[in-house]
Structures are given as structure tokens and as C-alpha cells.
Design a protein around this motif. Structure first.
Motif, short mmCIF file in Angstrom:
data_model
loop_
_atom_site.label_atom_id
_atom_site.label_comp_id
_atom_site.label_asym_id
_atom_site.label_seq_id
_atom_site.Cartn_x
_atom_site.Cartn_y
_atom_site.Cartn_z
N PRO A 4 17.74 -55.27 -52.78
CA PRO A 4 19.17 -55.76 -52.36
C PRO A 4 19.42 -57.03 -53.27
O PRO A 4 18.66 -57.78 -53.53
CB PRO A 4 18.90 -56.50 -51.15
CG PRO A 4 17.36 -56.69 -50.87
CD PRO A 4 16.85 -55.67 -51.65
N LYS A 5 20.82 -57.20 -53.47
CA LYS A 5 21.27 -58.20 -54.31
C LYS A 5 21.24 -59.40 -53.22
O LYS A 5 21.66 -59.20 -51.88
CB LYS A 5 22.77 -58.19 -54.63
CG LYS A 5 23.08 -56.97 -55.84
CD LYS A 5 24.41 -56.64 -56.20
CE LYS A 5 25.19 -57.76 -56.58
NZ LYS A 5 26.50 -57.44 -57.26
N PHE A 6 21.32 -60.60 -53.61
CA PHE A 6 21.37 -61.76 -52.48
C PHE A 6 21.68 -63.10 -53.14
O PHE A 6 21.49 -63.16 -54.35
CB PHE A 6 19.92 -61.89 -51.62
CG PHE A 6 18.79 -62.26 -52.74
CD1 PHE A 6 18.54 -63.64 -53.10
CD2 PHE A 6 18.06 -61.08 -53.01
CE1 PHE A 6 17.28 -63.91 -53.87
CE2 PHE A 6 16.85 -61.55 -53.83
CZ PHE A 6 16.64 -62.83 -54.25
N LYS A 7 22.16 -63.92 -52.30
CA LYS A 7 22.46 -65.28 -52.73
C LYS A 7 21.92 -66.21 -51.56
O LYS A 7 22.45 -65.93 -50.40
CB LYS A 7 23.81 -65.57 -52.99
CG LYS A 7 24.10 -66.97 -53.44
CD LYS A 7 25.46 -67.25 -54.05
CE LYS A 7 26.06 -68.70 -54.32
NZ LYS A 7 27.22 -69.18 -54.77
N HIS A 40 16.18 -82.29 -50.19
CA HIS A 40 16.24 -81.26 -51.18
C HIS A 40 17.10 -80.20 -51.11
O HIS A 40 17.15 -79.68 -49.88
CB HIS A 40 14.34 -80.74 -51.17
CG HIS A 40 14.17 -79.58 -51.93
ND1 HIS A 40 14.06 -79.64 -53.30
CD2 HIS A 40 14.14 -78.27 -51.71
CE1 HIS A 40 13.80 -78.75 -53.94
NE2 HIS A 40 13.79 -77.50 -52.84
N LYS A 41 17.60 -79.39 -52.02
CA LYS A 41 18.56 -78.33 -51.64
C LYS A 41 18.31 -77.40 -52.87
O LYS A 41 18.04 -77.78 -54.05
CB LYS A 41 19.88 -78.84 -51.96
CG LYS A 41 21.03 -77.87 -51.52
CD LYS A 41 22.28 -78.31 -51.15
CE LYS A 41 23.46 -77.11 -50.87
NZ LYS A 41 24.78 -77.47 -50.82
N ALA A 42 18.13 -76.13 -52.53
CA ALA A 42 17.86 -75.13 -53.50
C ALA A 42 18.95 -73.95 -53.42
O ALA A 42 19.18 -73.64 -51.97
CB ALA A 42 16.52 -74.60 -53.48
N VAL A 43 19.36 -73.09 -54.45
CA VAL A 43 20.28 -71.98 -54.46
C VAL A 43 19.76 -71.03 -55.37
O VAL A 43 19.36 -71.55 -56.56
CB VAL A 43 21.78 -72.44 -54.75
CG1 VAL A 43 22.51 -71.37 -54.54
CG2 VAL A 43 22.25 -73.53 -53.75
N ILE A 44 19.84 -69.89 -54.89
CA ILE A 44 19.20 -68.93 -55.94
C ILE A 44 20.22 -67.42 -55.71
O ILE A 44 20.60 -67.23 -54.72
CB ILE A 44 17.80 -68.46 -55.85
CG1 ILE A 44 17.65 -67.39 -56.78
CG2 ILE A 44 17.61 -67.64 -54.35
CD1 ILE A 44 16.00 -67.06 -57.10
N GLU A 45 20.59 -66.95 -56.75
CA GLU A 45 21.52 -65.74 -56.83
C GLU A 45 20.90 -64.68 -57.52
O GLU A 45 20.64 -64.85 -58.72
CB GLU A 45 23.00 -66.01 -57.20
CG GLU A 45 23.76 -65.01 -57.03
CD GLU A 45 25.34 -65.57 -57.40
OE1 GLU A 45 26.17 -64.49 -57.05
OE2 GLU A 45 25.62 -66.41 -57.96
N MET A 46 20.72 -63.61 -57.11
CA MET A 46 20.34 -62.34 -57.83
C MET A 46 21.33 -61.08 -58.00
O MET A 46 21.96 -61.04 -57.16
CB MET A 46 19.03 -61.95 -57.18
CG MET A 46 18.37 -60.34 -57.54
SD MET A 46 16.77 -60.38 -57.06
CE MET A 46 16.73 -58.71 -58.02
N THR A 47 21.46 -60.71 -59.16
CA THR A 47 22.47 -59.86 -59.46
C THR A 47 22.02 -58.68 -60.52
O THR A 47 20.79 -58.67 -60.73
CB THR A 47 23.65 -60.51 -60.25
OG1 THR A 47 23.38 -60.88 -61.44
CG2 THR A 47 24.46 -61.57 -59.17
N GLU A 48 22.48 -57.67 -60.80
CA GLU A 48 22.22 -56.93 -61.68
C GLU A 48 21.77 -57.22 -62.85
O GLU A 48 20.89 -56.81 -63.62
CB GLU A 48 23.43 -55.66 -62.09
CG GLU A 48 23.68 -54.71 -60.72
CD GLU A 48 24.85 -55.68 -59.81
OE1 GLU A 48 25.26 -54.77 -58.94
OE2 GLU A 48 25.20 -56.42 -60.30
N ALA A 49 22.43 -58.33 -63.58
CA ALA A 49 22.13 -58.84 -64.93
C ALA A 49 20.87 -59.94 -64.93
O ALA A 49 20.21 -59.86 -65.73
CB ALA A 49 23.38 -59.68 -65.46
N GLY A 50 20.68 -60.38 -63.84
CA GLY A 50 19.59 -61.32 -63.66
C GLY A 50 19.47 -62.27 -62.43
O GLY A 50 20.29 -61.75 -61.29
#
Length: 268
Positions: free
Chosen positions: A147-150, A197-207
């Protein structure tokens, strides 16, 4: 902060965090953006059901692939390794390649839809468990969906965690000594009041793109060609239920980001 993290994190402090007693704010930002060595095709992305831990489901976009992937199957779980692109073909340098850090995303997927907690406990059972179970070779895939996710995460209890680990002095209003952070003529007593502390991550088709910020407030007071053995049996990897992931630098073994995907339709 927005500039350092390419707008993934625009703010960390609340107005009440910065008051007349605040002497210093120390911020540490990490930004990571990686493109897959083998990007996914957007035309192959499909909506499918993702099953939550409470038994409900939600329809989200899934990346698909029919290429060989780094996958290993273990008792109760599977592990996927997605390497990031190191260098473009246009500026390829073999000597430089071997000196560069090598990053990948590793996905640990339990076989059981509700098996995330047990699998995480197993990963944490030994310092070597994580690295001992990473895939070493490419295998053909049958069904492959991720799955794509953010995701975003924020915590303000880091100070309490540090105290539990034995770090008490910086948070002790009476005993903390941080005079080196002040001018010589400044005799005020300073201690650490908050660690955010704060963190963000996003995953897509490109990376994937990730950022993390930690703030302290001081207050007064594959190989595809092999003619000899028969081709290996295709392996399915369908991450349609909660899993955990890690972004790893393979040369050092350092984990730079980690998290759980419980519901790809939500950012938190």
C-alpha cells in the motif's frame, strides 16, 4: 524547519512551548528522500482492501509489481527489501558506488492479519534478529501488492523515556548545569523542560520521503540469469494488513527510520 524537511514538517513547537522563560530551543532535523532502484509503474497501482486490526477494512491504493524482488519467508512472517537508487546511469562511477551509503526499506509482514504485535516482539527479542532475517537474494513474485501511505507521528514524552533509561540530570531543575549554553555574565540556571519529536514519512511509486525533528526546550527553573538450477518458485507478498517497516543503511546496519502501518488511509 519547513525548508530543512522540504515542507514535510512545517512546525513542531506550540505557542505555549515558547514563553518568556524559554532560554534556548535546540532543534535537530533529519530529511531523507529516496527513489527506488526499480520504481513502480503508476498505471499498475490499484485500489484494494486493507484489513485493520479491529477487523474492519478500508480501500486504499496498492503498488504492484511483477519483477523479481528481495523477499524471504520465515516462520510466521515474510520480509521484503526494497533497495533505493544509488546513482543515476548517466553519472555512474564504480569506485564511487562502493563508497556510498546503501539504503533500503525493509517491510516485515506477519502471516496473521493480527500478528503485528507478536512479530514486533520477536524482532525485539534479540539485537541480531532484525539483520539475520533480511533477504539476501531476488526471487520471482506471484502476487505483489504494497500500500501507498503517508504517516506522521509526534510525541512529547521523550523526556520521560530518557529518564527511564537513566538520563535524569538535564531535567533536574536544581542540579542541571548548562552554563556552557549561556553567556559568561548570564548566571541563570537552565534545565531541559521538554523534548519533542515529530516524524513524517511518505511512500509512493517513485520512492519514499521521510523527515524527523527532535526539539529540546531549555527553560529557566537481483540476479535474473542462471542457466543451471531451475527457476525458484514465485513468492507472494501482499501487504493487505498491518506491518512494520524500517529504512536501513546496509553498510553500517543503522536503522534511520521505522514505523508501523496500521491504516494506510490515515496519516496518523
Amino acid at each position: 524547519m519547513a525548508k530543512a524537511t522540504r515542507n514535510l514538517i512545517t512546525e513542531v513547537l506550540n505557542p505555549e512551548d515558547n514563553n518568556r522563560n524559554t532560554v534556548h530551543v535546540v532543534a535537530n532535523a533529519i530529511y531523507f528522500k529516496g527513489e527506488w532502484r526499480d520504481p513502480f509503474d503508476k498505471e499498475d497501482t490499484v485500489d484494494r482492501e486493507f484489513h485493520r486490526l479491529d477487523g474492519s477494512s478500508v480501500e486504499v491504493p496498492f503498488l504492484q509489481s511483477w519483477s523479481y524482488q528481495y523477499i524471504d519467508c520465515h516462520s510466521g512472517f515474510k520480509v521484503l527489501k526494497l533497495p533505493y537508487e544509488m546513482m543515476n546511469e548517466s553519472n555512474w562511477d564504480w569506485m564511487l558506488y562502493h563508497s556510498l551509503p546503501k539504503f533500503c526499506m525493509c517491510v516485515f509482514l506477519p502471516d496473521d492479519r493480527k500478528g503485528l504485535q507478536g512479530m514486533v516482539e520477536e524482532i525485539a527479542s534479540s539485537p541480531k534478529f532484525f539483520h539475520d532475517h533480511l533477504p539476501l537474494k531476488c526471487v520471482p513474485v506471484g502476487q505483489f501488492r504494497l500500500p501507498k501511505f503517508k504517516l506522521s507521528f509526534e510525541t512529547r514524552i521523550v523526556a520521560e523515556d530518557l529518564k527511564h533509561l537513566g538520563l535524569h540530570l538535564p531535567f533536574d531543575e536544581a542540579e542541571a548545569n548548562m552554563t556552557d549554553m549561556l553567556l559568561e555574565e548570564d548566571e541563570r540556571r537552565v534545565f531541559v523542560s521538554h523534548v519533542i519529536h515529530k516524524a513524517v514519512i511518505e511512500m509512493t511509486e517513485a520512492g519514499s520521503e521521510a523527515a524527523a525533528v527532535t526539539v529540546e526546550c531549555d527553560d529557566m527553573g537481483c540476479s535474473l540469469y542462471d542457466d543451471s538450477p531451475p527457476p525458484p518458485k514465485p513468492v507472494d507478498f501482499v501487504a493487505e494488513h498491518p506491518f512494520t517497516f524500517f529504512i536501513v543503511e546496509e553498510t553500517s546496519g543503522a536503522v534511520v527510520f521505522s514505523g508501523h502501518v496500521l491504516d494506510p488511509s490515515k496519516e496518523e
